[in-house]
Design an enzyme around this catalytic site. Structure first.
Site, PDB file in Angstrom:
ATOM      1  N   TYR A 184       0.798  -1.221   0.000  1.00 28.09           N
ATOM      2  CA  TYR A 184       0.000   0.000   0.000  1.00 28.09           C
ATOM      3  C   TYR A 184       0.835   1.279   0.000  1.00 28.09           C
ATOM      4  CZ  TYR A 184      -2.909   3.676   2.198  1.00 28.09           C
ATOM      5  OH  TYR A 184      -3.538   4.844   2.503  1.00 28.09           O
ATOM      6  N   LYS A 188       1.289   5.544  -2.126  1.00 26.42           N
ATOM      7  CA  LYS A 188       1.150   6.851  -1.506  1.00 26.42           C
ATOM      8  C   LYS A 188       2.473   7.616  -1.483  1.00 26.42           C
ATOM      9  CE  LYS A 188      -3.268   6.688  -0.437  1.00 26.42           C
ATOM     10  NZ  LYS A 188      -4.249   7.682  -0.928  1.00 26.42           N
TER      11      LYS A 188
END
Length: 327
Positions: A184, A188
């Protein structure tokens, strides 16, 4: 905005587009903007959720007889989705591109990197979190920068066009990663790098003022957070400790307040400030003195934090090996 500041992002009478606006923080932000007199466009891949969401957004309107609301069905994970969304929004908005775009659509699928399906999850996280926002930021900038577009904009302060705004939604994991978030956090981190680049690049277009903002929230109590915890490894839960997730209304309110103050990095908690101080790089500063001072102090703090986290991972790994050896 207080005695010594101004609102860098007035919204009354302006048109705002929010991806991921049918639920969670996106829906909360849309309601706040509606209550302040903005025209709202929300984007989601679920038509039923869009219709329910727009009802509550209309109900919050400051001037229901004057404001307008629109929904667009689109999947941000689909390549080349953004140009069609911007064209749709522009046509609905009487030929003017939305003046504020906030990209909120995202997901998290935490897994250990060696778990089955981790690479597939990482690719999808990148498609949604990075490319979904990257495509939208490019499409809207190109729309804003069309020749003559700045002369047609209805929202101006004097002779100078009011600033356009691109708001990126990151996370504290945009600047500080940990075990279990390898699927993840890279999406970002990449988004933060793009935002940093654009915050510099928009200076190329002084006739079309564009402000870039990067939100750094903690965990948020949404349906997505519940799904995230379904795959979250035990060690990741342990490393996150007793973090208390924030509710979407709080995150939306604090995020909007930070953007109104003209901040680039917008945090919603002190832990968010700690994370950004430890990883400023060449990112724009909110306050040069405070950010520089804390940037000098944080490496000493992070040395202990990182040591503790690495120790926890080692102990957890040894425990798991011991348990597997006894099976």
């Amino acid at each position: 905005m207080g005695w010594f500041g101004r609102n860098h992002m007035p919204v009354e009478g302006r048109t705002i587009l929010l991806t991921g606006g049918s639920e969670g923080t996106g829906l909360s932000a849309a309601r706040i903007f509606s209550s302040r007199g903005a025209n709202i466009i929300i984007v989601s891949r679920n038509p039923a959720k869009l219709e329910e969401a727009v009802k509550s957004i209309k109900a919050a309107a400051k001037s229901p007889e004057m404001q307008r609301f629109h929904t667009i069905v689109a999947d941000v994970a689909e390549p080349n989705y953004a140009e069609g969304v911007v064209n749709n929004a522009t046509a609905w908005n009487d030929g003017y591109p939305p003046e504020i775009v906030w990209c909120l659509a995202g997901l998290s699928t935490p897994m250990l990197w060696t778990d089955d399906g981790a690479l597939q999850a990482s690719r999808y996280n990148m498609d949604v979190n990075y490319f979904g926002t990257a495509e939208m930021s490019r499409a809207i900038m190109r729309a804003w920068l069309l020749p003559g577009q700045e002369k047609k904009q209805p929202s101006t302060r004097g002779s100078r066009p009011a600033a356009k705004h691109i708001v990126f939604t990151g996370t504290v994991l945009s600047v500080f990663s940990m075990a279990g978030h390898g699927t993840y956090a890279p999406s970002k981190f990449a988004l933060r790098a793009l935002a940093d680049a654009l915050a510099m690049e928009v200076r190329l277009y002084p006739d079309v003022p564009i402000e870039v903002h990067f939100i750094l929230p903690n965990s948020i109590t949404t349906a997505g957070y519940e799904r995230e915890n379904e795959t979250k490894p035990e060690i990741t839960l342990q490393l996150e400790g007793a973090e208390t997730p924030q509710d979407p209304d709080t995150v939306a309110r604090l995020s909007i307040a930070g953007v109104e103050k003209g901040r680039y990095f917008v945090t919603t908690s002190f832990i968010g400030d700690l994370m950004r101080w430890g990883a400023m790089g060449n990112s724009p500063r909110n306050n040069w003195f405070v950010d520089t001072l804390m940037g000098c102090i944080l490496p000493f703090i992070m040395a202990f934090v990182t040591w503790d986290m690495n120790s926890q991972v080692s102990r957890w790994g040894n425990k798991r090996i011991s348990e597997e050896s006894r099976k």
